[in-house]
Design an enzyme around this catalytic site. Structure first.
Site, PDB file in Angstrom:
ATOM      1  N   LYS A 170       2.609   3.054   5.728  1.00  0.00           N
ATOM      2  CA  LYS A 170       1.546   4.063   5.834  1.00  0.00           C
ATOM      3  C   LYS A 170       0.153   3.421   5.801  1.00  0.00           C
ATOM      4  O   LYS A 170      -0.704   3.772   6.590  1.00  0.00           O
ATOM      5  CB  LYS A 170       1.668   5.100   4.694  1.00  0.00           C
ATOM      6  CG  LYS A 170       2.939   5.930   4.752  1.00  0.00           C
ATOM      7  CD  LYS A 170       2.860   7.142   3.843  1.00  0.00           C
ATOM      8  CE  LYS A 170       2.795   6.815   2.371  1.00  0.00           C
ATOM      9  NZ  LYS A 170       4.008   6.160   1.834  1.00  0.00           N
TER      10      LYS A 170
ATOM     11  N   ARG B 132       2.306  14.928  -2.009  1.00  0.00           N
ATOM     12  CA  ARG B 132       3.620  14.323  -2.242  1.00  0.00           C
ATOM     13  C   ARG B 132       4.597  15.334  -2.833  1.00  0.00           C
ATOM     14  O   ARG B 132       5.749  15.006  -3.082  1.00  0.00           O
ATOM     15  CB  ARG B 132       3.463  13.171  -3.217  1.00  0.00           C
ATOM     16  CG  ARG B 132       3.825  11.812  -2.631  1.00  0.00           C
ATOM     17  CD  ARG B 132       3.362  10.793  -3.629  1.00  0.00           C
ATOM     18  NE  ARG B 132       3.952   9.522  -3.562  1.00  0.00           N
ATOM     19  CZ  ARG B 132       3.254   8.425  -3.236  1.00  0.00           C
ATOM     20  NH1 ARG B 132       2.023   8.505  -2.832  1.00  0.00           N
ATOM     21  NH2 ARG B 132       3.832   7.264  -3.310  1.00  0.00           N
TER      22      ARG B 132
ATOM     23  N   ARG C 268       7.203  -7.932  -1.214  1.00  0.00           N
ATOM     24  CA  ARG C 268       5.755  -7.842  -1.006  1.00  0.00           C
ATOM     25  C   ARG C 268       5.000  -8.541  -2.148  1.00  0.00           C
ATOM     26  O   ARG C 268       5.363  -8.394  -3.304  1.00  0.00           O
ATOM     27  CB  ARG C 268       5.393  -6.353  -0.958  1.00  0.00           C
ATOM     28  CG  ARG C 268       3.983  -6.043  -0.582  1.00  0.00           C
ATOM     29  CD  ARG C 268       3.873  -4.657  -0.037  1.00  0.00           C
ATOM     30  NE  ARG C 268       4.151  -3.597  -1.017  1.00  0.00           N
ATOM     31  CZ  ARG C 268       4.029  -2.307  -0.751  1.00  0.00           C
ATOM     32  NH1 ARG C 268       3.661  -1.905   0.457  1.00  0.00           N
ATOM     33  NH2 ARG C 268       4.290  -1.403  -1.664  1.00  0.00           N
TER      34      ARG C 268
ATOM     35  N   ARG D 270       3.240  -6.215  -7.300  1.00  0.00           N
ATOM     36  CA  ARG D 270       2.828  -4.971  -7.965  1.00  0.00           C
ATOM     37  C   ARG D 270       3.943  -4.555  -8.922  1.00  0.00           C
ATOM     38  O   ARG D 270       5.119  -4.638  -8.563  1.00  0.00           O
ATOM     39  CB  ARG D 270       2.643  -3.867  -6.905  1.00  0.00           C
ATOM     40  CG  ARG D 270       1.218  -3.721  -6.420  1.00  0.00           C
ATOM     41  CD  ARG D 270       1.090  -2.818  -5.217  1.00  0.00           C
ATOM     42  NE  ARG D 270       1.735  -1.508  -5.323  1.00  0.00           N
ATOM     43  CZ  ARG D 270       1.651  -0.573  -4.384  1.00  0.00           C
ATOM     44  NH1 ARG D 270       0.955  -0.784  -3.287  1.00  0.00           N
ATOM     45  NH2 ARG D 270       2.261   0.574  -4.529  1.00  0.00           N
TER      46      ARG D 270
ATOM     47  N   ARG E 105      11.319   4.985  -6.954  1.00  0.00           N
ATOM     48  CA  ARG E 105      10.298   5.548  -6.047  1.00  0.00           C
ATOM     49  C   ARG E 105      10.965   6.182  -4.826  1.00  0.00           C
ATOM     50  O   ARG E 105      10.537   7.226  -4.338  1.00  0.00           O
ATOM     51  CB  ARG E 105       9.316   4.458  -5.610  1.00  0.00           C
ATOM     52  CG  ARG E 105       8.426   4.000  -6.750  1.00  0.00           C
ATOM     53  CD  ARG E 105       7.592   2.805  -6.352  1.00  0.00           C
ATOM     54  NE  ARG E 105       6.493   3.176  -5.475  1.00  0.00           N
ATOM     55  CZ  ARG E 105       5.741   2.294  -4.826  1.00  0.00           C
ATOM     56  NH1 ARG E 105       5.986   1.016  -4.924  1.00  0.00           N
ATOM     57  NH2 ARG E 105       4.753   2.711  -4.058  1.00  0.00           N
TER      58      ARG E 105
HETATM   59  P1  AMP Z   1       1.446   4.631  -3.384  1.00  0.00           P
HETATM   60  O1  AMP Z   1       0.582   3.423  -3.335  1.00  0.00           O
HETATM   61  O2  AMP Z   1       0.982   5.725  -2.477  1.00  0.00           O
HETATM   62  O3  AMP Z   1       2.905   4.316  -3.203  1.00  0.00           O
HETATM   63  O4  AMP Z   1       1.287   5.247  -4.879  1.00  0.00           O
HETATM   64  C1  AMP Z   1       1.579   4.472  -6.024  1.00  0.00           C
HETATM   65  C2  AMP Z   1       1.932   5.396  -7.179  1.00  0.00           C
HETATM   66  O5  AMP Z   1       0.825   6.263  -7.482  1.00  0.00           O
HETATM   67  C3  AMP Z   1       3.105   6.353  -6.930  1.00  0.00           C
HETATM   68  O6  AMP Z   1       4.359   5.734  -7.173  1.00  0.00           O
HETATM   69  C4  AMP Z   1       2.793   7.457  -7.944  1.00  0.00           C
HETATM   70  O7  AMP Z   1       3.112   7.062  -9.264  1.00  0.00           O
HETATM   71  C5  AMP Z   1       1.276   7.560  -7.856  1.00  0.00           C
HETATM   72  N1  AMP Z   1       0.850   8.530  -6.810  1.00  0.00           N
HETATM   73  C6  AMP Z   1       0.184   8.257  -5.638  1.00  0.00           C
HETATM   74  N2  AMP Z   1      -0.033   9.386  -4.944  1.00  0.00           N
HETATM   75  C7  AMP Z   1       0.492  10.397  -5.667  1.00  0.00           C
HETATM   76  C8  AMP Z   1       0.616  11.802  -5.470  1.00  0.00           C
HETATM   77  N3  AMP Z   1       0.124  12.399  -4.347  1.00  0.00           N
HETATM   78  N4  AMP Z   1       1.222  12.529  -6.419  1.00  0.00           N
HETATM   79  C9  AMP Z   1       1.703  11.960  -7.549  1.00  0.00           C
HETATM   80  N5  AMP Z   1       1.652  10.646  -7.801  1.00  0.00           N
HETATM   81  C10 AMP Z   1       1.056   9.853  -6.871  1.00  0.00           C
END
Ligand code: AMP
Length: 215
Positions: free
Chosen positions: A13, A87, A125, A158, A169
């Protein structure tokens, strides 16, 4: 133009957003990046989000909806692309409510990918804690193993890219986020995109689909 990008974590993404932003001048609003910035800055929001993120769970809807509503208010007239938000169906309903009828989402890009591909991508990664550059231990190696090409910093994984957290996840994605695809099919234009190809092929495909909207 207002775009929502859906797809499992690790579907690419962030990479696709960068291409779309460069092409259309939209603002890239990544909920994950905003949360990580808050954590790095030690804000209250960052502290609240920390334990959820490290476990691979979703941060509660109320916190995220408020954070993203603030971010959307700062978007330029050209529009925005949402990456990682909404999400959950709750978040999508709140987003629709805050945009109102005139501001509805123009397109949803749904990046489709198998879990096995995502697992390999994410657990391999590595990123630079200083400049944010991203590498992969097999597909995108730095010139010197373990060090950033740009500033020589030691690359890190990370905490949420470790194998156990990646599995959680993915499970969270299937249970809570995947239902959004059907939610958006009812009222928006959804483009399904095979994301297990190389990023340039995906980019060309996304670009073609978005052109149909611009015309
Ligand atoms: P990402 O980098 O988008 O994969 O986000 C990393 C982490 O941030 C996710 O695993 C969630 O813990 C949190 N997170 C990001 N976006 C959201 C969202 N829209 N709703 C809830 N948690 C989020």
């Amino acid at each position: 133009m207002k775009i929502v990008l859906l797809g499992a974590p690790g579907a690419g993404k962030g990479t696709q957003c960068k291409n779309i932003v460069d092409e259309y001048g939209l603002m890239h609003l990544s909920s994950g990046d905003i949360l990580r910035r808050n954590r790095a800055d030690g804000t209250e929001l960052g502290k609240k989000a920390q334990s959820y993120m490290d476990a691979g769970d979703l941060v509660p809807d109320g916190i995220i909806i408020e954070m993203m509503s603030e971010a959307i208010k700062k978007a330029p007239p050209e529009g925005f692309i949402l990456d990682g938000f909404p999400r959950t169906v709750n978040q999508a309903v709140a987003l629709d409510g805050s945009l109102g009828e005139d501001g509805a989402i123009d397109a949803v890009l749904n990046l489709e990918i198998d879990d096995s591909v995502v697992e390999a991508r994410m657990t391999g990664r590595r990123s630079c804690p200083q400049c944010g550059a991203v590498y992969h231990i097999e597909n995108l190696k730095p010139k010197v193993e373990g060090l950033c090409d740009h500033d020589g910093a030691k690359l890190v994984q990370r905490p949420d890219d470790t194998p156990e957290v990646v599995l959680n996840r993915l499970d969270t994605y299937h249970r809570q986020t995947e239902p959004l695809v059907d939610y958006y099919r009812k009222n928006s234009t959804v483009f399904d995109i095979k994301a297990d190809r190389n990023p340039d092929e995906v980019k060309a495909y996304v670009s073609k689909e978005l052109q149909t909207l611009v015309k």
